[in-house]
Design an enzyme around this catalytic site. Sequence first.
Site, short mmCIF file in Angstrom:
data_model
loop_
_atom_site.label_atom_id
_atom_site.label_comp_id
_atom_site.label_asym_id
_atom_site.label_seq_id
_atom_site.Cartn_x
_atom_site.Cartn_y
_atom_site.Cartn_z
N GLY A 1 0.70 -1.01 0.02
CA GLY A 1 0.12 0.00 0.04
C GLY A 1 0.83 1.20 0.04
O GLY A 1 1.95 1.40 -0.50
N CYS A 2 0.34 2.38 0.72
CA CYS A 2 1.13 3.62 0.72
C CYS A 2 2.40 3.41 1.37
O CYS A 2 2.62 2.89 2.47
CB CYS A 2 0.18 4.44 1.35
SG CYS A 2 1.01 6.02 1.79
N PHE A 3 3.51 3.82 0.72
CA PHE A 3 4.82 3.68 1.33
C PHE A 3 5.18 4.30 2.87
O PHE A 3 5.84 3.99 3.46
CB PHE A 3 6.05 3.97 0.31
CG PHE A 3 5.96 5.17 -0.38
CD1 PHE A 3 5.34 6.37 0.10
CD2 PHE A 3 6.37 5.39 -1.71
CE1 PHE A 3 5.45 7.63 -0.65
CE2 PHE A 3 6.58 6.28 -2.43
CZ PHE A 3 6.01 7.58 -1.88
N CYS B 1 3.04 4.28 5.12
CA CYS B 1 2.65 3.05 6.16
C CYS B 1 4.04 2.23 6.35
O CYS B 1 4.24 1.98 7.52
CB CYS B 1 1.45 2.55 5.87
SG CYS B 1 -0.02 3.62 5.75
#
Length: 179
Positions: A14-16, A18
Amino acid sequence: MEGKNIQTATIGGGCFWCTEAVFQEVKGVKTVISGYSGGTVPGKPTYREICSGLTGHAEVIQLTFDANVVSFEEILIMFMATHDPTTLNRQGADVGTQYRSVIFYHTEEQRTIAEAVLQQMADYYEEPIVTEVTALEPFYEAEAEHQDYYRSNPQQGYCSYVITPKLTKLRQLFGEKLK
């Protein structure tokens, strides 16, 4: 435990922002760099291009770690436990191939370990795991404003709503492995 055994891992969940925040907390992890890998468009992509979903790149982190302190297998178990590896091309509200769950292996040994971890973890999820395991493709470091994002912006809405709960879960599950 003589000397250091520095290795590299490249993963996307997902979002880097995170994934970066999670692995900055792990003992033995030396560096964590947010970036992009796995795309079909030549040259270094930009964040805006990645967000379009048209380049084929995933948001990933590349980390270096001392395998005498934390193993590649342990890193992958933490990775699997701190994102949803059962949703194809999405994590929560983040949707698109750039948010896919992926392990880019650097060696055949890493590929074997990754495949074994996915098999071991399958029973923990109601849905099938869709995490890709693929050979490392060129890694491109993300722009400076994406590095250390959570540490620099802990009160930002996305950070407090999405990342802080991931870190709480990480502490509950792996407290002894954290800095």
